[in-house]
Design a protein around this motif. Structure first.
Motif, PDB file in Angstrom:
ATOM      1  N   UNK A 139     -16.141   4.843  19.305  1.00 27.04           N
ATOM      2  CA  UNK A 139     -15.089   5.104  18.325  1.00 27.04           C
ATOM      3  C   UNK A 139     -14.643   3.799  17.671  1.00 27.04           C
ATOM      4  N   UNK A 140     -14.741   3.736  16.357  1.00 27.52           N
ATOM      5  CA  UNK A 140     -14.418   2.507  15.640  1.00 27.52           C
ATOM      6  C   UNK A 140     -13.660   2.828  14.363  1.00 27.52           C
ATOM      7  N   UNK A 141     -13.123   1.787  13.729  1.00 25.62           N
ATOM      8  CA  UNK A 141     -12.333   1.944  12.510  1.00 25.62           C
ATOM      9  C   UNK A 141     -12.882   1.017  11.426  1.00 25.62           C
ATOM     10  N   UNK A 142     -12.395   1.203  10.185  1.00 29.00           N
ATOM     11  CA  UNK A 142     -12.868   0.376   9.081  1.00 29.00           C
ATOM     12  C   UNK A 142     -12.570  -1.100   9.320  1.00 29.00           C
ATOM     13  N   UNK A 180     -12.787   7.414   4.201  1.00 29.40           N
ATOM     14  CA  UNK A 180     -11.413   7.173   3.786  1.00 29.40           C
ATOM     15  C   UNK A 180     -10.862   8.395   3.059  1.00 29.40           C
ATOM     16  N   UNK A 181      -9.548   8.371   2.814  1.00 30.34           N
ATOM     17  CA  UNK A 181      -8.928   9.492   2.106  1.00 30.34           C
ATOM     18  C   UNK A 181      -9.503   9.648   0.713  1.00 30.34           C
ATOM     19  N   UNK A 182      -9.869   8.523   0.097  1.00 31.96           N
ATOM     20  CA  UNK A 182     -10.554   8.562  -1.205  1.00 31.96           C
ATOM     21  C   UNK A 182     -12.017   8.249  -0.937  1.00 31.96           C
ATOM     22  N   UNK A 183     -12.805   9.287  -0.779  1.00 33.05           N
ATOM     23  CA  UNK A 183     -14.205   9.097  -0.400  1.00 33.05           C
ATOM     24  C   UNK A 183     -14.938   8.253  -1.440  1.00 33.05           C
ATOM     25  N   UNK A 184     -15.732   7.310  -0.943  1.00 34.76           N
ATOM     26  CA  UNK A 184     -16.495   6.442  -1.836  1.00 34.76           C
ATOM     27  C   UNK A 184     -15.767   5.184  -2.221  1.00 34.76           C
ATOM     28  N   UNK A 189     -17.878   1.874   1.110  1.00 32.85           N
ATOM     29  CA  UNK A 189     -19.044   1.107   0.657  1.00 32.85           C
ATOM     30  C   UNK A 189     -19.341  -0.039   1.617  1.00 32.85           C
ATOM     31  N   UNK A 190     -18.313  -0.617   2.217  1.00 32.70           N
ATOM     32  CA  UNK A 190     -18.528  -1.695   3.187  1.00 32.70           C
ATOM     33  C   UNK A 190     -19.241  -1.165   4.438  1.00 32.70           C
ATOM     34  N   UNK A 194     -22.959  -2.179   5.902  1.00 34.23           N
ATOM     35  CA  UNK A 194     -23.130  -2.570   7.302  1.00 34.23           C
ATOM     36  C   UNK A 194     -24.167  -1.677   7.991  1.00 34.23           C
ATOM     37  N   UNK A 195     -24.161  -0.398   7.637  1.00 34.74           N
ATOM     38  CA  UNK A 195     -25.119   0.533   8.232  1.00 34.74           C
ATOM     39  C   UNK A 195     -26.538   0.239   7.752  1.00 34.74           C
ATOM     40  N   UNK A 196     -26.683  -0.155   6.502  1.00 39.44           N
ATOM     41  CA  UNK A 196     -28.015  -0.517   6.004  1.00 39.44           C
ATOM     42  C   UNK A 196     -28.566  -1.731   6.747  1.00 39.44           C
ATOM     43  N   UNK A 197     -27.685  -2.612   7.166  1.00 37.41           N
ATOM     44  CA  UNK A 197     -28.111  -3.818   7.877  1.00 37.41           C
ATOM     45  C   UNK A 197     -28.488  -3.516   9.325  1.00 37.41           C
ATOM     46  N   UNK A 198     -27.672  -2.720  10.001  1.00 40.16           N
ATOM     47  CA  UNK A 198     -27.877  -2.495  11.436  1.00 40.16           C
ATOM     48  C   UNK A 198     -28.428  -1.104  11.772  1.00 40.16           C
TER      49      UNK A 198
END
Length: 401
Positions: A139-142, A180-184, A189-190, A194-198
């Motif tokens: 479980x993690x957060x932005x 987030x509450x405002x998707x996108x 995007x951050x 990060x997901x593309x990297x790892x």
């Protein structure tokens, strides 16, 4: 007596009457015979065994009735055993169908909500779902990028080692996060970058927020059970140190048990005062002031078996969410036939606690500080915990689950 044609005289009987008397006597004899020689009861006739080979003769009940009774009892026992086996097979089939139904529902909701479908899910559906030992959702957060990096460089294998962990040990590890509450937005995007990297994220259909952790936990289990077929589904916070081999050994010994809920069980007070940490807005549901919660696992790390994760997935729309996610999870299992397992290896302290235990050969599965509900200043101190309390890399790759 003399016979005469026509009418009768004294002491004589006509031939016609004699014939009628004979016919009447014959009919009465038949009627009497039918009443006396009735068919035997069905229970008195031996029934041939359905499993007897062709050509074998049925056993007459009157001959060796004791043996017939023994054979009949033995057949009854076999029928009961066969029925029990059929019931167990039916239960397994129903559980499998429920899991597939849950997966289909989750996939349908992903399409309807516009959420991206994992490539791993597409591949697993095309070639058949593989069985894993456990899925670990961190479980993690932005705002927890530093925490994630500290985990990546301590107890969570990266790159090819993570793939090897999945293929050889059956352990899936992902950081779990919603949107987030405002998707996108910028934070979304951050995370995508990060997901593309790892490549170690599990994105779920959930709006992030501290007061929405119960909903996030529910969505995590429902999504994980639809993506991967595993014996156990684990939830851990991103400020906890985990020894994967020790955790795997603990869970593998429980894999054959149904409906397992394992963690460090507690029963803390229900806090009714507004403004305090862990305040319970629905405190009135737990009785008078000063009462305690029911037994439930502490939220830093716990695991549930597949059937419980499937139960959550199927009933997610009607499961009530309390403010504290560990309380919510425990409440979902009240009334169910669930085995609660309290294992203190899942909640060791940071050094010197876990260090002393490791030196004594009693390695901890998870370590954190109670006062911080995780490792205090985990971005820096998790290295210290890892150096002093880790089981060693060889322990993981040499483990046999």
């Amino acid at each position: 007596m003399s016979w005469r044609r026509g009418g009768g005289g004294d002491g004589g009987v006509s031939r016609r009457w004699a014939v009628l008397l004979c016919v009447g006597s014959f009919c009465l004899g038949l009627l009497f015979t039918n009443r006396m020689w009735t068919l035997p009861e069905a229970s008195e006739i031996a029934r041939p065994n359905a499993n007897v080979e062709e050509g074998s003769m049925p056993v007459i009940a009157e001959c060796g009735s004791k043996k017939v009774q023994e054979k009949q009892d033995y057949r009854d026992i076999l029928q009961v055993q066969d029925t029990h086996h059929d019931v167990q097979s039916l239960d397994k089939t129903i559980a499998s169908l429920e899991t597939e139904l849950s997966a289909a529902r989750s996939l349908q909701e992903s399409f309807l909500n516009g959420a991206p479908v994992s490539e791993e899910f597409k591949v697993s559906e095309s070639i058949g779902r593989r069985k894993y030992l456990m899925v670990i959702g961190i479980n993690t957060a932005f705002s927890s990028r530093k925490r994630r990096d500290s985990i990546r460089y301590t107890w969570m294998p990266q790159g090819e080692k993570r793939k090897k962990l999945e293929e050889e040990k059956g352990i899936i590890i992902r950081f779990v996060i919603g949107h987030s509450a405002i998707s996108g937005g910028i934070v979304d995007r951050a995370i995508e970058a990060e997901d593309r990297k790892h490549g170690d994220f599990m994105r779920i259909d959930h709006v992030e927020g501290y007061l929405a952790l119960s909903g996030k936990t529910k969505t995590y289990f429902a999504t994980a059970v639809s993506l991967w077929d595993a014996d156990f589904y684990v939830k851990v916070d991103d400020d906890v140190h985990v020894n994967l081999a020790t955790l795997g050994n603990i869970l593998s010994k429980l894999a054959l048990k149904p409906r397992v809920y394992i963690g460090c069980m507690k029963s803390g007070p229900v806090l009714s005062e507004k403004g305090v940490r862990y305040y319970e807005p629905e405190h009135w549901k737990f009785g008078e002031s000063g009462n305690k919660y029911f037994r439930h696992a502490t939220g830093q790390l716990y695991a549930i078996s597949k059937d419980l994760a499937t139960y959550i997935s199927i009933n997610k729309h009607i499961l009530h969410k309390y403010i504290n996610e560990d309380v919510s999870l425990g409440s979902w299992f009240i009334g169910l036939d669930v085995e609660h397992i309290d294992d203190k290896r899942l909640c060791c302290g940071t050094p010197p606690d876990c260090e002393w235990k490791a030196q004594a050969g009693n390695i901890c599965a998870a370590s954190f500080d109670w006062r911080c509900s995780g490792i205090c200043n985990s971005e820096g101190r998790i290295w210290e915990v890892h150096n002093k309390c880790a089981e060693g890399e060889k322990a993981l790759w040499n483990a046999t689950f």
